[in-house]
Design a protein around this motif. Structure first.
Motif, PDB file in Angstrom:
ATOM      1  N   ASP A 299     -63.741 -34.891  -3.038  1.00 60.78           N
ATOM      2  CA  ASP A 299     -62.544 -34.089  -3.327  1.00 60.78           C
ATOM      3  C   ASP A 299     -62.016 -34.342  -4.733  1.00 60.78           C
ATOM      4  O   ASP A 299     -61.537 -33.420  -5.405  1.00 60.78           O
ATOM      5  N   ALA A 300     -62.080 -35.593  -5.191  1.00 63.49           N
ATOM      6  CA  ALA A 300     -61.618 -35.906  -6.550  1.00 63.49           C
ATOM      7  C   ALA A 300     -62.476 -35.201  -7.592  1.00 63.49           C
ATOM      8  O   ALA A 300     -61.964 -34.673  -8.590  1.00 63.49           O
TER       9      ALA A 300
ATOM     10  N   MET B  35     -64.522 -43.092   1.659  1.00 66.07           N
ATOM     11  CA  MET B  35     -64.364 -43.258   0.211  1.00 66.07           C
ATOM     12  C   MET B  35     -65.237 -42.260  -0.545  1.00 66.07           C
ATOM     13  O   MET B  35     -64.793 -41.633  -1.513  1.00 66.07           O
ATOM     14  N   ILE B  36     -66.487 -42.088  -0.097  1.00 58.26           N
ATOM     15  CA  ILE B  36     -67.392 -41.133  -0.761  1.00 58.26           C
ATOM     16  C   ILE B  36     -66.858 -39.713  -0.627  1.00 58.26           C
ATOM     17  O   ILE B  36     -66.909 -38.917  -1.575  1.00 58.26           O
TER      18      ILE B  36
ATOM     19  N   PRO C 291     -59.263 -30.727   0.345  1.00 57.64           N
ATOM     20  CA  PRO C 291     -59.784 -29.888   1.441  1.00 57.64           C
ATOM     21  C   PRO C 291     -60.576 -30.679   2.479  1.00 57.64           C
ATOM     22  O   PRO C 291     -60.456 -30.424   3.679  1.00 57.64           O
ATOM     23  N   LEU C 292     -61.385 -31.629   2.041  1.00 56.56           N
ATOM     24  CA  LEU C 292     -62.132 -32.443   2.999  1.00 56.56           C
ATOM     25  C   LEU C 292     -61.191 -33.295   3.837  1.00 56.56           C
ATOM     26  O   LEU C 292     -61.423 -33.506   5.029  1.00 56.56           O
TER      27      LEU C 292
ATOM     28  N   ARG D   2     -68.324 -27.900   3.572  1.00 57.41           N
ATOM     29  CA  ARG D   2     -67.397 -27.823   2.431  1.00 57.41           C
ATOM     30  C   ARG D   2     -67.874 -28.732   1.293  1.00 57.41           C
ATOM     31  O   ARG D   2     -67.818 -28.353   0.116  1.00 57.41           O
ATOM     32  N   LEU D   3     -68.351 -29.923   1.634  1.00 57.39           N
ATOM     33  CA  LEU D   3     -68.865 -30.840   0.608  1.00 57.39           C
ATOM     34  C   LEU D   3     -70.063 -30.240  -0.113  1.00 57.39           C
ATOM     35  O   LEU D   3     -70.163 -30.299  -1.348  1.00 57.39           O
ATOM     36  N   LEU D   4     -70.970 -29.637   0.644  1.00 57.50           N
ATOM     37  CA  LEU D   4     -72.163 -29.036   0.036  1.00 57.50           C
ATOM     38  C   LEU D   4     -71.809 -27.810  -0.800  1.00 57.50           C
ATOM     39  O   LEU D   4     -72.427 -27.568  -1.846  1.00 57.50           O
TER      40      LEU D   4
END
Length: 443
Positions: free
Chosen positions: A406-407, A400-401, A60-61, A350-352
């Motif tokens: 997402d992983a 990468m972070i 999604p990110l 989305r990450l948060l």
């Protein structure tokens, strides 16, 4: 024990290991090596995916980041410096390979821990280099460069189209980077993940080794004398205290012990923040922010176009020596307007969301959720005093972070990524459906 485990991984999963090694080694080598390593890591990831009957994955990110990349590409057409803008878009596009590498190969907890361990080892190496540079220059007063690749950079940048001043008569360590602030920005990004592994529920030799790597990484950041890194690390410490109120006494004792190890010169650098505009670097930032605000008012929606050259010209005309605004939000508004800021805010939201869900609902993923929240907070805090998208290594590390984000969501929250090859057909399908429906209504 660790050596035998890595030998077994190389023997059984060599493509995965090469993908992780090439990706995590990007900060070690010069900036112009970063694109080659990123592409190489994606190639190794594609080999690993083919071996496991999978495809290159996009989370999604990654979908939101692709929209941001397309928007950057549009900005090239109205930029006053289209070549610089195009090179910026190319940098983002190539370093996006790092994101795809992580989402493709990091498909299990075992692989996740192996990848984070590799990040920790690289950060520890850079921390050692930084500490040695500080000891030689700042303590022993030796006439040595504060950049590991200075001689090689001098040869390469003679053929570079932009003038880059590599020589800094300073005692600040740069590690494997060409600027102390970039070293501080890199450490700020990776320390939360290393801290998670070092203090996770898995009491193994690797987690204990990661604590040592965390220690070296923190002191590497301190040796950069980057006050932005100091503030970002302080924000991480405060978050640790807030989330562990029941253990505040031992944490306070550990903090006091750590502070006693910090050299007086570093503490003096941190306390110099209180000088405000009397400090030249702080005064220059105030001037750059003032010019940035004026520029944003003149072009609020789309900005001047990607790349620092457009705004650099404005700063030079205003008599400011800084190459950019030294502020993440202002620089995004200057280059891409409110649209660019909105798109990256969507990535952050989305990450948060995923991180909060991990921290609150998933027992196994709680530490990872807290680490990703810490990364987001520290990244924004540092971004208030500098621009962390200036170089390929910084952009690659940031992507990468996000790939790890997402992983982690795929492993712990069961969020299914999409195969990259399926994205164009899906977009075409939805576009056809939209225009067919619209055509029927008009008819």
């Amino acid at each position: 024990m660790i050596r035998r485990e890595w030998y077994r991984l190389f023997r059984n999963e060599h493509a995965f290991m090469w993908a992780i090694i090439l990706l995590t080694a990007i900060p070690v080598f010069p900036e112009y090596c970063a694109p080659v390593l990123a592409i190489g890591s994606l190639f190794a990831a594609s080999v690993d995916a083919k071996k496991n009957h999978a495809a290159i994955q996009l989370g999604p990110l990654g979908n939101l980041l692709l929209i941001y990349l397309v928007y950057l590409l549009i900005g090239v057409f109205y930029s006053a410096h289209p070549l610089n803008s195009l090179s910026t878009v190319a940098m983002w596009g190539v370093m996006f390979c790092g994101y795809l590498t992580v989402t493709t190969v990091v498909t299990s907890r075992h692989r996740l821990h192996t990848a984070v361990f590799a990040v920790a080892v690289v950060a520890a190496f850079i921390g050692i280099v930084s500490c040695v540079q500080y000891l030689l220059i700042g303590v022993l007063h030796k006439d040595v460069p504060n950049q590991l690749w200075l001689k090689l950079d001098e040869f390469f940048y003679t053929y570079f189209p932009m003038d880059i001043d590599l020589h800094m008569a300073d005692h600040r360590a740069s590690g494997t980077f060409n600027n102390p602030n970039i070293l501080g920005e890199y450490m700020t990004m990776v320390l939360p993940l290393i801290g998670y592994y070092g203090f996770s529920e898995f009491r193994t030799r690797r987690s204990l080794f990661c604590r040592f790597c965390l220690f070296l990484g923190v002191f590497g950041a301190l040796a950069s004398f980057s006050r932005g890194a100091y503030i970002a690390i302080l924000s991480m410490v405060l978050m640790i205290f807030v989330s562990n109120l029941k253990r505040i006494t031992p944490l306070a004792l550990c903090l006091a012990a750590a502070l006693s190890l910090i050299p007086e010169a570093i503490m003096g650098r941190f306390l110099s923040i209180g000088q405000g505009s009397n400090d030249f670097a702080i005064f220059e930032r105030f001037e750059a922010w003032d010019v940035a605000i004026q520029t944003i008012v003149s072009s609020p929606l789309f900005g001047l176009g990607p790349g620092i050259s457009n705004f650099w010209e404005q700063l030079q005309n205003a008599g400011v020596g800084a190459p950019h605004s030294h502020n993440l939000v202002l620089q995004l508004l200057v280059e891409g307007g409110f649209i660019a800021l909105f798109l990256l805010c969507m990535v952050a939201v989305r990450l948060l969301q995923n991180s909060l869900e991990l921290a609150n609902r998933n027992r196994r993923g709680k530490g990872l959720g807290n680490a990703m929240i810490m990364f987001a907070v520290a990244f924004v805090v540092y971004g208030m005093v500098d621009f962390p998208f200036l170089s390929p290594k910084l952009v690659g590390n940031f992507l990468m972070i996000l790939g790890f984000g997402d992983a982690i969501a795929h492993i712990y929250l069961r969020q299914r990524p999409l195969a990259l090859a399926t994205i164009p057909p899906l977009m075409w399908k939805h576009m056809r459906k939209y225009f067919l429906i619209k055509g029927k209504k008009n008819f």
